[in-house]
Design an enzyme around this catalytic site. Structure first.
Site, short mmCIF file in Angstrom:
data_model
loop_
_atom_site.label_atom_id
_atom_site.label_comp_id
_atom_site.label_asym_id
_atom_site.label_seq_id
_atom_site.Cartn_x
_atom_site.Cartn_y
_atom_site.Cartn_z
CD GLU A 226 29.07 41.05 50.59
OE1 GLU A 226 28.84 39.83 50.58
OE2 GLU A 226 29.97 41.59 49.94
CE LYS B 235 31.16 28.09 38.18
NZ LYS B 235 29.89 28.86 38.15
CB CYS C 187 33.77 42.78 46.58
SG CYS C 187 35.23 43.21 45.62
CD GLU D 209 41.18 38.63 46.97
OE1 GLU D 209 40.56 39.42 47.71
OE2 GLU D 209 42.41 38.54 46.96
P1 NDP Z 1 28.95 33.20 44.92
O1 NDP Z 1 29.82 32.84 46.07
O2 NDP Z 1 27.53 32.81 44.95
O3 NDP Z 1 29.54 32.59 43.55
C1 NDP Z 1 30.86 32.83 43.12
C2 NDP Z 1 31.24 31.77 42.08
O4 NDP Z 1 31.31 30.49 42.72
C3 NDP Z 1 30.23 31.62 40.94
O5 NDP Z 1 30.91 31.30 39.75
C4 NDP Z 1 29.40 30.44 41.43
O6 NDP Z 1 28.73 29.79 40.38
C5 NDP Z 1 30.48 29.55 42.02
N1 NDP Z 1 30.02 28.56 42.99
C6 NDP Z 1 28.84 28.51 43.66
N2 NDP Z 1 28.84 27.44 44.51
C7 NDP Z 1 30.05 26.81 44.37
C8 NDP Z 1 30.67 25.68 44.97
N3 NDP Z 1 30.06 24.96 45.91
N4 NDP Z 1 31.92 25.34 44.59
C9 NDP Z 1 32.57 26.06 43.65
N5 NDP Z 1 32.05 27.15 43.04
C10 NDP Z 1 30.81 27.53 43.40
O7 NDP Z 1 29.12 34.78 44.72
P2 NDP Z 1 28.32 35.73 43.75
O8 NDP Z 1 28.55 35.30 42.33
O9 NDP Z 1 26.93 35.87 44.25
O10 NDP Z 1 29.13 37.11 43.94
C11 NDP Z 1 28.85 38.02 44.94
C12 NDP Z 1 29.81 37.84 46.11
O11 NDP Z 1 31.15 37.95 45.65
C13 NDP Z 1 29.65 38.93 47.15
O12 NDP Z 1 29.69 38.37 48.44
C14 NDP Z 1 30.87 39.81 46.96
O13 NDP Z 1 31.28 40.52 48.09
C15 NDP Z 1 31.90 38.81 46.52
N6 NDP Z 1 32.97 39.46 45.77
C16 NDP Z 1 34.21 39.60 46.36
C17 NDP Z 1 35.23 40.27 45.71
C18 NDP Z 1 36.60 40.41 46.31
O14 NDP Z 1 37.55 40.69 45.58
N7 NDP Z 1 36.78 40.24 47.60
C19 NDP Z 1 35.01 40.87 44.38
C20 NDP Z 1 33.69 40.65 43.85
C21 NDP Z 1 32.71 39.95 44.53
P3 NDP Z 1 27.21 30.22 40.02
O15 NDP Z 1 27.12 31.71 40.04
O16 NDP Z 1 27.04 29.67 38.66
O17 NDP Z 1 26.36 29.61 41.09
#
Ligand code: NDP
Length: 495
Positions: A399, A194, A303, A269
């Site tokens: 963050e 997804k 990240c 992650e």
């Molecule tokens: P989000 O947590 O908002 O979203 C991540 C994914 O989860 C998206 O596909 C989102 O869909 C989906 N999602 C949202 N709500 C739900 C739910 N309730 N249940 C299941 N899936 C859900 O993160 P961002 O996309 O904004 O990414 C940025 C964040 O990711 C930052 O905090 C960053 O630090 C972290 N990150 C961590 C990494 C690591 O390896 N530790 C690497 C890269 C990023 P949709 O976008 O369609 O809402």
């Protein structure tokens, strides 16, 4: 300032009716809910995607389950490795097309898309492919003495967990997607991905390449849409593992939902507030080049990037002066301009969030450089440097996930360790010094999944990556990922 020409294949791809990729083919959704995909460089809609509904999720998971029990299970590990290598070759062969699609929906510079996101995805894929023939259990000698003349022997098998739900964020949608797809497929699992609704396109094209490479129908599926699609996937009884990358609040909700669904295992992650420490002996020019390279790449939406900086009091003024001068030289421009070094933020909500941080920085700390939106279409802000008044300034703790660095001086190493560990997160950290023995003494005291010395934001497929504290659970890369995608089955034999 000139933009590259889009390939005809990219223009044709954008015109398609995008939805899901299920059971080896583009699958139109029955859902009438359309999500606009916006180019963050100019705010214009470039494509639409249909939100998956429950029937789509059901079809994707069923397809993945069938492939898990059938075509993918029937393939030898060697064949799996060959197929994943072939997919890496196809990703390389289509680098420009994939890079252009990714740049259009993420705002990532075309150079970063070509040379990092797409090219490195192929590199990671080849690394994982090498594991296909090396995933083994162990033999062991049972320890309890037998009562008679019988003897015992025992061994373990590593068996794939089943269908994996991979949930991917918007910052590196291809690369992070590939980590999950490759981990799943090489261990014998199958996968439903997804993507983020902001960056849903490039993986759809990669799914087509996977079929061309020989991945059997159903082994790799994509369902598109918002967070509720992720929720439906996690709740599905045939999902055996959730591999999530994203923010801490969503990660906590995902972990809880996975546990409630079926005690489903989850690797998370999550975010970070990564510290970088510059000791008194640091080479300031090297430090400034390192900060620009690691904290401002992809406009800081990485990240692993450093966001808080502790600099020995004797060096901080010189470092901030040179950093501001270095940022002033950065060429800001369209991500489709090959010479641009700094582009837009990835989406409008994130842009608005950044403006909120700028307001807070002006009120609470000192803005050394930047701190404004840039007056042009799209979601551009200035690269920004903040000097905190004290360790309590809120921007040293939250963050930001953008092009904003926050600095504080320190005096002693004891104080430095305390400052670096003063965070709920523990993803990455770095020490910048020429005194290796000092670095070696500090490394064990730092609470982070990865500690770099004289470098930051450098990930390698051979080196495990993941967070401690609120930055997550589990590791990707190295051999560490194998534990998370396989069950250990013990076998005992009497003879
Ligand atoms: P989000 O947590 O908002 O979203 C991540 C994914 O989860 C998206 O596909 C989102 O869909 C989906 N999602 C949202 N709500 C739900 C739910 N309730 N249940 C299941 N899936 C859900 O993160 P961002 O996309 O904004 O990414 C940025 C964040 O990711 C930052 O905090 C960053 O630090 C972290 N990150 C961590 C990494 C690591 O390896 N530790 C690497 C890269 C990023 P949709 O976008 O369609 O809402």
């Amino acid at each position: 300032m000139s933009e590259i020409q889009l390939l005809p294949s990219v223009l044709a791809f954008l015109e398609r009716d995008h939805a899901n990729f299920i059971d080896g083919a583009y699958a139109p959704s029955l859902s009438s809910n359309k999500i606009a995909v916006v180019n963050p460089a100019n705010g214009q809609v470039i494509a639409h995607i249909r939100d998956a509904d429950e029937a789509d999720v059901q079809a994707a998971v069923n397809g993945a389950r069938q492939a898990f029990k059938g075509a993918w299970a029937d393939m030898l590990p060697y064949q799996k490795g060959v197929i994943l290598n072939k997919l890496a070759d196809l990703i390389d062969a289509n680098n420009e097309e994939l890079a252009q699609i990714e740049t259009l929906c993420s705002g990532k510079s075309i150079q970063l898309s070509r040379h990092f996101e797409i090219a490195q995805s192929a590199v990671f894929l080849r690394y994982y492919a090498g594991w296909a023939t090396k995933i083994n259990g162990e033999t062991m000698q049972p320890s309890i003495p037998s009562f008679g003349t019988e003897k015992y022997t025992a061994f373990t098998r590593r068996e794939p967990v089943g269908v994996v739900a991979g949930i991917v964020p918007w910052n590196f949608s291809v690369m992070i997607g590939i980590w999950k797809i490759a981990s799943a497929l090489v261990t014998g699992c199958t996968v439903v991905i997804k993507p983020s609704e902001f960056t849903p396109l490039t993986l759809l094209r990669i799914a087509e390449l996977a079929i061309e490479a020989g991945v059997p129908a159903g082994a790799f599926n994509i369902v598109n849409g918002g967070g509720q699609v992720g929720q439906q996937l996690i709740a599905h009884r045939l999902i055996s593992k959730v591999a999530f990358t994203g923010s801490v609040p969503t990660g906590i909700a995902v972990g809880q939902a996975a546990m409630a669904a079926n005690l489903t295992r989850a690797t998370l992650e999550l975010g970070g507030k990564n510290p970088a420490a510059f000791l008194a002996d640091v080479d300031v020019d090297m430090a400034v080049a390192g900060i620009i390279q690691t904290a401002y790449v992809h406009q800081g939406q990485v990240c692993a990037s450093p966001e808080r900086f502790y600099v020995h009091r004797s060096r901080i003024d010189e470092l901030l002066e040179k950093l501001a001068a270095g940022l002033a030289e950065l060429k800001i421009g369209s991500p489709l301009d090959e010479s641009a070094q700094f582009g837009p933020l990835a989406n409008k909500p994130h842009f608005e969030k950044m403006l909120g941080y700028f307001k807070r920085a002006a009120a609470e700390s000192q803005i050394v450089y930047g701190g404004q939106a840039i007056d042009r279409p799209g979601y551009y802000v200035q690269p920004t440097v903040i000097r905190a008044h004290s360790a309590g300034d809120s921007l040293l703790h939250e963050e930001i996930f953008g092009p904003v660095t926050c600095f504080l001086p320190f005096d002693t190493e004891e104080e430095l360790v305390e400052l670096m560990n003063d965070s709920p997160f523990g993803l990455t950290a770095s020490l910048w010094t020429n005194d290796l023995s000092k670095a070696m003494r500090l490394i064990p005291q730092i609470e982070a999944g990865t500690v770099w010395v004289n470098m930051h934001t450098f990930i390698d497929p051979a080196v495990p990556f993941g967070g401690i504290k609120a930055s997550g659970v589990g590791r990707e890369f190295g051999s560490a990922f194998i534990d998370d995608y396989t069950e250990l089955k013990s076998v005992m034999i009497k003879y």
